[in-house]
Motif scaffolding. Structure first.
Motif, PDB file in Angstrom:
ATOM      1  N   ARG A  13       0.855  -1.195   0.000  1.00  0.00           N
ATOM      2  CA  ARG A  13       0.000   0.000   0.000  1.00  0.00           C
ATOM      3  C   ARG A  13       0.889   1.243   0.000  1.00  0.00           C
ATOM      4  O   ARG A  13       1.708   1.417   0.901  1.00  0.00           O
ATOM      5  CB  ARG A  13      -0.906  -0.014   1.239  1.00  0.00           C
ATOM      6  CG  ARG A  13      -1.899  -1.171   1.226  1.00  0.00           C
ATOM      7  CD  ARG A  13      -2.487  -1.421   2.614  1.00  0.00           C
ATOM      8  NE  ARG A  13      -3.223  -0.259   3.112  1.00  0.00           N
ATOM      9  CZ  ARG A  13      -4.466   0.052   2.765  1.00  0.00           C
ATOM     10  NH1 ARG A  13      -5.127  -0.715   1.908  1.00  0.00           N
ATOM     11  NH2 ARG A  13      -5.071   1.107   3.274  1.00  0.00           N
ATOM     12  N   ARG A  75      -0.965   7.230   9.015  1.00  0.00           N
ATOM     13  CA  ARG A  75      -1.659   6.662  10.179  1.00  0.00           C
ATOM     14  C   ARG A  75      -3.065   6.210   9.808  1.00  0.00           C
ATOM     15  O   ARG A  75      -3.541   5.157  10.244  1.00  0.00           O
ATOM     16  CB  ARG A  75      -1.722   7.691  11.317  1.00  0.00           C
ATOM     17  CG  ARG A  75      -0.421   7.853  12.078  1.00  0.00           C
ATOM     18  CD  ARG A  75      -0.607   8.663  13.355  1.00  0.00           C
ATOM     19  NE  ARG A  75      -0.860  10.080  13.074  1.00  0.00           N
ATOM     20  CZ  ARG A  75       0.109  10.989  12.920  1.00  0.00           C
ATOM     21  NH1 ARG A  75       1.383  10.615  13.007  1.00  0.00           N
ATOM     22  NH2 ARG A  75      -0.188  12.247  12.670  1.00  0.00           N
ATOM     23  N   GLN A  76      -3.740   6.994   8.986  1.00  0.00           N
ATOM     24  CA  GLN A  76      -5.122   6.675   8.624  1.00  0.00           C
ATOM     25  C   GLN A  76      -5.233   5.495   7.662  1.00  0.00           C
ATOM     26  O   GLN A  76      -6.176   4.708   7.746  1.00  0.00           O
ATOM     27  CB  GLN A  76      -5.784   7.905   8.004  1.00  0.00           C
ATOM     28  CG  GLN A  76      -6.035   9.032   8.987  1.00  0.00           C
ATOM     29  CD  GLN A  76      -6.598  10.278   8.305  1.00  0.00           C
ATOM     30  OE1 GLN A  76      -6.781  10.308   7.079  1.00  0.00           O
ATOM     31  NE2 GLN A  76      -6.877  11.308   9.089  1.00  0.00           N
ATOM     32  N   THR A  77      -4.296   5.399   6.744  1.00  0.00           N
ATOM     33  CA  THR A  77      -4.396   4.373   5.681  1.00  0.00           C
ATOM     34  C   THR A  77      -3.573   3.119   5.961  1.00  0.00           C
ATOM     35  O   THR A  77      -3.788   2.087   5.325  1.00  0.00           O
ATOM     36  CB  THR A  77      -3.931   4.956   4.331  1.00  0.00           C
ATOM     37  OG1 THR A  77      -2.553   5.339   4.436  1.00  0.00           O
ATOM     38  CG2 THR A  77      -4.769   6.172   3.952  1.00  0.00           C
ATOM     39  N   GLY A  78      -2.614   3.226   6.874  1.00  0.00           N
ATOM     40  CA  GLY A  78      -1.714   2.088   7.107  1.00  0.00           C
ATOM     41  C   GLY A  78      -0.791   1.840   5.933  1.00  0.00           C
ATOM     42  O   GLY A  78      -0.398   0.700   5.664  1.00  0.00           O
ATOM     43  N   ASP A  80       2.359   1.436   3.465  1.00  0.00           N
ATOM     44  CA  ASP A  80       3.675   0.814   3.679  1.00  0.00           C
ATOM     45  C   ASP A  80       4.816   1.708   3.222  1.00  0.00           C
ATOM     46  O   ASP A  80       5.967   1.477   3.578  1.00  0.00           O
ATOM     47  CB  ASP A  80       3.759  -0.510   2.902  1.00  0.00           C
ATOM     48  CG  ASP A  80       2.660  -1.466   3.299  1.00  0.00           C
ATOM     49  OD1 ASP A  80       2.551  -1.766   4.501  1.00  0.00           O
ATOM     50  OD2 ASP A  80       1.902  -1.898   2.412  1.00  0.00           O
ATOM     51  N   THR A 102       8.922   5.593   7.412  1.00  0.00           N
ATOM     52  CA  THR A 102       8.375   4.662   6.438  1.00  0.00           C
ATOM     53  C   THR A 102       9.301   4.604   5.244  1.00  0.00           C
ATOM     54  O   THR A 102      10.230   5.409   5.120  1.00  0.00           O
ATOM     55  CB  THR A 102       6.957   5.097   5.997  1.00  0.00           C
ATOM     56  OG1 THR A 102       6.331   4.010   5.306  1.00  0.00           O
ATOM     57  CG2 THR A 102       6.999   6.318   5.078  1.00  0.00           C
TER      58      THR A 102
END
Length: 202
Positions: A13, A75-78, A80, A102
């Motif tokens: 993601r 934080r909201q979508t996770g 990668d 990240t």
């Protein structure tokens, strides 16, 4: 028809990001193209971000406020990782990774990753690994934490295990690959010459 991909294969993601420095530029279209490239590499694009600035920030690519906004999106979508539309400098890659904790990638790394997936011949695989290592050697510091941050795009290809090794080992590997490539090309030319000779009438 729904896209088909291997069952059990978790898609990476990613957030797509760009800086627009001119009202007349084609940043939006460029980001759409980047999304297609990311999908080709097997990623799922969960968000797109464009920052309008007079110039790209030399140290972090984005300004401080936009970095905070991206951190919230992560934080909201996770997500990668992030793929930036421009080629990042080693400092930008390192600083963004430190700010956002990240994986940070750029367009060039994404394209090289696609080449790595599609290379089929020995010569092609060597050429892709050479390109990856040469591009990454100058960005080694910023890429040391790729395995910690999840692998995936930017870490595929024949040279993936070499990414966290020091510059000397990468230079040695590049030299070795160049020798291997010369040998492959030479063998191909010899084989071609032999085929020509065998095809000649006696």
């Amino acid at each position: 028809m729904a896209e088909l991909y291997e069952i059990g294969e978790e898609r990476e993601r990613v957030i797509l990001a760009a800086v627009s420095v001119d009202d007349t530029d084609d940043t939006k279209e460029s980001l759409e193209e980047l999304e297609e490239l990311a999908k080709t590499a097997g990623a799922e694009c969960v968000a797109s971000v464009i920052q309008n600035r007079e110039r790209i920030h030399p140290g972090t690519y984005f300004g401080k406020g936009k970095i905070e906004e991206i951190a919230e999106i992560i934080r909201q979508t996770g997500a990668d990782g992030i793929i930036c539309d421009d080629e990042l400098s080693p400092a930008q890659m390192k600083n963004l990774e430190a700010e956002l904790n990240t994986k940070i990638m750029d367009r060039t790394m994404l394209i090289l990753d696609i080449f790595a997936q599609r290379a089929s011949t020995k010569e092609g695989k060597i050429q892709v690994e050479l390109a990856q290592l040469q591009y990454r050697s100058s960005r080694l510091i910023g890429m040391r934490n790729f395995s910690r941050l999840g692998g995936g795009i930017g870490t595929r290809g024949p040279g993936e295990k070499k990414l966290e090794e020091d510059r000397r080992i990468i230079r040695d590997r590049i030299s070795q690959l160049k020798r291997e490539l010369e040998e492959v090309v030479k063998n191909r030319e010899v084989a071609r010459a032999q085929r020509k000779r065998s095809a000649m009438p006696v």
